[in-house]
Design a protein around this motif. Sequence first.
Motif, mmCIF file in Angstrom:
data_model
loop_
_atom_site.group_PDB
_atom_site.id
_atom_site.type_symbol
_atom_site.label_atom_id
_atom_site.label_comp_id
_atom_site.label_asym_id
_atom_site.label_seq_id
_atom_site.Cartn_x
_atom_site.Cartn_y
_atom_site.Cartn_z
ATOM 1 N N ALA A 1 -0.904 -43.990 -12.125
ATOM 2 C CA ALA A 1 -0.462 -44.801 -13.267
ATOM 3 C C ALA A 1 1.046 -44.992 -13.280
ATOM 4 N N ALA A 2 1.781 -44.146 -12.570
ATOM 5 C CA ALA A 2 3.249 -44.263 -12.570
ATOM 6 C C ALA A 2 3.694 -45.611 -12.012
ATOM 7 N N PHE A 3 2.878 -46.180 -11.101
ATOM 8 C CA PHE A 3 3.263 -47.441 -10.463
ATOM 9 C C PHE A 3 2.971 -48.653 -11.336
ATOM 10 N N ASP A 4 2.398 -48.422 -12.533
ATOM 11 C CA ASP A 4 2.224 -49.520 -13.484
ATOM 12 C C ASP A 4 3.565 -49.911 -14.116
ATOM 13 N N ASP A 5 4.552 -49.040 -14.012
ATOM 14 C CA ASP A 5 5.885 -49.308 -14.550
ATOM 15 C C ASP A 5 6.616 -50.245 -13.573
ATOM 16 N N PRO A 6 6.977 -51.461 -13.994
ATOM 17 C CA PRO A 6 7.650 -52.405 -13.088
ATOM 18 C C PRO A 6 8.913 -51.850 -12.456
ATOM 19 N N ALA A 7 9.652 -51.050 -13.198
ATOM 20 C CA ALA A 7 10.890 -50.484 -12.652
ATOM 21 C C ALA A 7 10.594 -49.529 -11.495
ATOM 22 N N VAL A 8 9.525 -48.730 -11.638
ATOM 23 C CA VAL A 8 9.134 -47.804 -10.569
ATOM 24 C C VAL A 8 8.692 -48.583 -9.337
ATOM 25 N N SER A 9 7.866 -49.599 -9.546
ATOM 26 C CA SER A 9 7.383 -50.413 -8.423
ATOM 27 C C SER A 9 8.532 -51.081 -7.689
ATOM 28 N N GLN A 10 9.476 -51.641 -8.434
ATOM 29 C CA GLN A 10 10.602 -52.324 -7.802
ATOM 30 C C GLN A 10 11.492 -51.344 -7.041
ATOM 31 N N ALA A 11 11.700 -50.154 -7.608
ATOM 32 C CA ALA A 11 12.526 -49.147 -6.925
ATOM 33 C C ALA A 11 11.882 -48.711 -5.613
ATOM 34 N N LEU A 12 10.553 -48.536 -5.629
ATOM 35 C CA LEU A 12 9.858 -48.141 -4.413
ATOM 36 C C LEU A 12 9.917 -49.261 -3.378
ATOM 37 N N GLU A 13 9.708 -50.500 -3.824
ATOM 38 C CA GLU A 13 9.786 -51.624 -2.887
ATOM 39 C C GLU A 13 11.158 -51.703 -2.234
ATOM 40 N N ASP A 14 12.191 -51.549 -3.012
ATOM 41 C CA ASP A 14 13.550 -51.590 -2.460
ATOM 42 C C ASP A 14 13.751 -50.478 -1.428
ATOM 43 N N ALA A 15 13.237 -49.284 -1.728
ATOM 44 C CA ALA A 15 13.376 -48.159 -0.789
ATOM 45 C C ALA A 15 12.654 -48.453 0.520
ATOM 46 N N ILE A 16 11.462 -49.061 0.437
ATOM 47 C CA ILE A 16 10.699 -49.394 1.641
ATOM 48 C C ILE A 16 11.435 -50.446 2.461
ATOM 49 N N LEU A 17 11.940 -51.478 1.800
ATOM 50 C CA LEU A 17 12.641 -52.541 2.527
ATOM 51 C C LEU A 17 13.923 -52.016 3.165
ATOM 52 N N ILE A 18 14.577 -51.064 2.527
ATOM 53 C CA ILE A 18 15.760 -50.453 3.135
ATOM 54 C C ILE A 18 15.384 -49.751 4.435
ATOM 55 N N GLU A 19 14.308 -48.957 4.405
ATOM 56 C CA GLU A 19 13.904 -48.235 5.618
ATOM 57 C C GLU A 19 13.464 -49.206 6.717
ATOM 58 N N VAL A 20 12.735 -50.262 6.344
ATOM 59 C CA VAL A 20 12.283 -51.236 7.344
ATOM 60 C C VAL A 20 13.481 -51.943 7.971
ATOM 61 N N THR A 21 14.434 -52.366 7.149
ATOM 62 C CA THR A 21 15.598 -53.064 7.701
ATOM 63 C C THR A 21 16.498 -52.120 8.494
#
Length: 305
Positions: free
Chosen positions: A157-177
Motif C-alpha cells: 500500500a505504500a506505493f499508492d502514495d504518488p510521492a513514493v512512486s515518483q521517488a522510486l521511479e527517479d531512483a530507478i532511472l538514475i541507476e539505469v542511466t
Amino acid sequence: MDEHCASLGAWRLAYDQISAGAFCGSFALLSLPSVEVFREHTSRQVRQYGQLGVDRFGIGLPWHATGDVSFNGVSITPARVIACFDAEVDMCTPEQFEFRGVVTSAKLIEDLADTLGIALPHDAWHQLRAVEMQSAALQRLRELLTDVCDAIAASPAAFDDPAVSQALEDAILIEVTDMLPTARTCDEMRSAAARKRTVDRACELMLTTGDEAVSILDVCKHVGVSRRKLNYCFQHVLGTTPINYARAVRLNRVRRDLKHCRDPHTGVYDVAATHGFWHFSQFSLDYKRHFCELPSETLRRGRAA
C-alpha cells in the motif's frame, strides 16, 4: 502457462513449455508513473517470444536459475543483462527461473540520454541483445530491485502514495542511466545470429510440414549443416535437441487448440492429427508426461470454461 501469459498485462508475449512437468509460475508487476518493475518465476524450461510493446525499453536480470538463459544463441552470464530496445523478444529460459527487471518507454530513455549526454549502444536498437555492464553499476541496480521486491512484500500500500512512486521511479532511472554509459554489446553476437538463422530454418521445415515423421537428415539437408552442427545450434539457441523442441512445440499447439475447442464433434485425436501426431497411444503418453494431465482432461476443461 496460458493463464500466466494472460497476467502479463500489455506485454504481447507467448510461451511454449519445452520441458515436461506441471507448470507453475508467478508474475508481479509494479506500475509507476512511467516505469514498470517486474518479477517473474517459471518452473519449466520455456521459450518466450513476442513484444513488450511498441517503443519499449527493457532491462532484464536473471536472478535464480538452474541452467543457462539463452536467446539468439547467446548465454547470459552474471555480468550481462538482457536489453530490449524497441525489439522482438525471443529467448529460452531454464527450469526454476526467476527474472527481474525494468520496462519503460524507449523514447524516455533516448530523451534522458540526450539530456545527460549519454551515448546509447545503438547497435542494439531493434534487437534483443546481451549487454555487458560495469559490475558496480549492475550491482546497484540489483540491490535496488531487491529492495523494491522486499518493500512490495512488506507493505504494498505504500506505493499508492504518488510521492513514493515518483521517488522510486527517479531512483530507478538514475541507476539505469548510470549503467548505460558502461554498456557494450557482446562480441559473439555475429556467430550467435548465424546459429539463430540455422535454428529458424530448421524449425520452418519441422513445424510447418504437419508431418511429425520428417527426418533429421531431411532437416540437415534443408539447412545445409551436419547433424552435430544442428544439435549444437539448437542447444545454444533453445537449450534442447531439434526432435525434443519440435515435439514440445507441437504438444503446446495441441494443448491450445484443445483448450479452445467448442465443436462437440471434434475429438482429441482430430486435433492431434492436425499437428502431425498419428501414433495416438504414444501421443497420449507424451502429452500426459509433458503437461501432467490427459488430453481428454484438457478438452473437457476447455469446453466447461
